[in-house]
Design a protein around this motif. Structure first.
Motif, PDB file in Angstrom:
ATOM      1  N   LYS A  86       0.833  -1.215   0.000  1.00 34.12           N
ATOM      2  CA  LYS A  86       0.000   0.000   0.000  1.00 34.12           C
ATOM      3  C   LYS A  86       0.868   1.267   0.000  1.00 34.12           C
ATOM      4  O   LYS A  86       1.711   1.448   0.876  1.00 34.12           O
ATOM      5  N   GLN A  87       0.604   2.140  -0.961  1.00 33.59           N
ATOM      6  CA  GLN A  87       1.368   3.383  -1.051  1.00 33.59           C
ATOM      7  C   GLN A  87       1.225   4.217   0.220  1.00 33.59           C
ATOM      8  O   GLN A  87       2.182   4.828   0.684  1.00 33.59           O
ATOM      9  N   GLU A  88       0.011   4.229   0.806  1.00 36.53           N
ATOM     10  CA  GLU A  88      -0.189   5.058   2.010  1.00 36.53           C
ATOM     11  C   GLU A  88       0.728   4.595   3.150  1.00 36.53           C
ATOM     12  O   GLU A  88       1.221   5.409   3.925  1.00 36.53           O
ATOM     13  N   LYS A  92       3.597   6.889   4.942  1.00 32.30           N
ATOM     14  CA  LYS A  92       3.614   7.015   6.399  1.00 32.30           C
ATOM     15  C   LYS A  92       5.012   6.680   6.940  1.00 32.30           C
ATOM     16  O   LYS A  92       5.557   7.403   7.782  1.00 32.30           O
TER      17      LYS A  92
END
Ligand code: GYE
Length: 341
Positions: A86-88, A92
């Motif tokens: 996941k890019q998020e 983070k």
């Protein structure tokens, strides 16, 4: 039951979110905490690595390469962040690395776009970023030191050229050829480049038809599902282009379960990418026709770049690594024993 699960998930998300804030507050504001951390890192170069996930054999070999290279014996402290696809998550962990004031950030970006903001944050914090394996497309230049990885478009083009030569050698160059592609994670450089490179060669062959292209997200399970779907929809598939080895393993399972054969002397020609050991073994076993190499052992090259930056030297902005291909006419047995991945 669903409601219960969603309540539990919400609580879990709130908790992890809060822990994230607490951690950020500690490393960002408490000077005592920060200096303790600095002391324990004294003498080491700290490197924060944002990895994609653990979707494939290639990826595992890639992660191991970093863990073996960036050791304390070699003068490094490696902070390893698994993006779990996941890019998020990657964004983070980049922000956490910025707060921890690491010396370098290494980013293997899941997809190419959406990095400008966090790269600018790293830049204003004075932390050099090296992009490895997959590429980023930024609106502004100068947001990272260099990119190091594979020429994915060339891999795709070479696969197309190999297919043309192969069909010619079998006297099938005028035949109507039906092709399907199991694509990697959409928007990742490896998917974009391989699809584009093969697509360019496809355009040169009026007798080749691309029946369908679907993403198997670089995993064996999804590769198998996509192949099952293709076999249901199309009854005359001649060639499968599978954008990584793990999806190929799934595709081979699906083909065999459908009572068809593939690879050497099979009904369906299989072309794969990565060329990890298990795939080469599968080629020896007769299931895969050709495999286009993608080298996951990037860490030693990244380390050389860091040495150069440490010495105040400048870097080549774009660094391609050398790669080859394998097909079932080659003697692969001896190669497999020496191969590291
Ligand atoms: O081909 C695939 C992995 O980015 C080159 O990602 C890498 C690709 C590789 O999951 O197996």
């Amino acid at each position: 039951v669903n409601r219960k699960i969603s309540i539990i998930l919400t609580i879990a998300m709130l908790l992890t979110g809060c822990c994230g804030c607490a951690k950020a507050a500690v490393s960002g504001q408490s000077s005592a905490g920060a200096s303790a951390q600095e002391d324990s890192n004294a003498g080491y170069i700290t490197v924060g690595f944002c990895q994609v996930g653990s979707e494939s054999d290639w990826r595992i070999a890639c992660s191991n390469s970093y863990k073996e290279e960036f050791t304390e014996v070699n003068g490094y402290r490696l902070l390893f962040a698994d993006g779990e696809g996941k890019q998020e998550n990657q964004i983070k962990s980049m922000r956490e690395f910025i707060l921890q004031d690491v010396d370098y950030i290494l980013l293997d970006p899941i997809v190419e776009t959406g990095w400008d903001a966090v790269l600018k944050e790293a830049k204003s914090a004075g932390i050099p970023v090296i992009i490895c394996d997959r590429e980023v497309k930024t609106e502004e230049d100068g947001l990272y030191e260099c990119w190091i990885g594979s020429d994915f478009e060339k891999e795709g083009r070479n696969a197309g050229k190999w297919l043309a030569d192969y069909l010619q050698s079998k006297g099938r160059d005028q035949e109507k050829i039906n092709i399907v592609t199991i694509q990697g994670t959409m928007g990742s450089s490896a998917q974009l480049g391989r699809t584009k490179g093969f697509g360019d060669v496809l355009k040169e062959h009026a007798n080749w038809t691309m029946l369908g292209q679907e993403s198997g997200d670089f995993t064996q399970a999804k590769g198998q599902e996509v192949m099952e779907d293709f076999l249901r929809k199309y009854h005359d598939i001649d060639v499968v282009i599978s954008e990584n080895d793990n999806m190929t393993f799934g595709a081979v399972n699906a083909i065999q379960a459908a009572g068809k054969t593939c690879g050497r002397n099979g009904d369906i020609v299989i072309i794969s990418f990565d060329a990890v050991k298990t795939a080469l073994q599968s080629m020896i076993d007769g299931n895969i026709n050709a495999d286009f190499e993608c080298n996951p052992l990037l860490a030693p090259l990244v380390e050389k770049d860091i040495e150069k930056l440490q010495a105040g030297e400048s870097l080549e902005k774009v660094q391609y690594i050398d790669e080859t291909y394998f097909d079932d006419t080659m003697d692969l047995k001896s190669l497999i024993t020496e191969r590291k991945y």
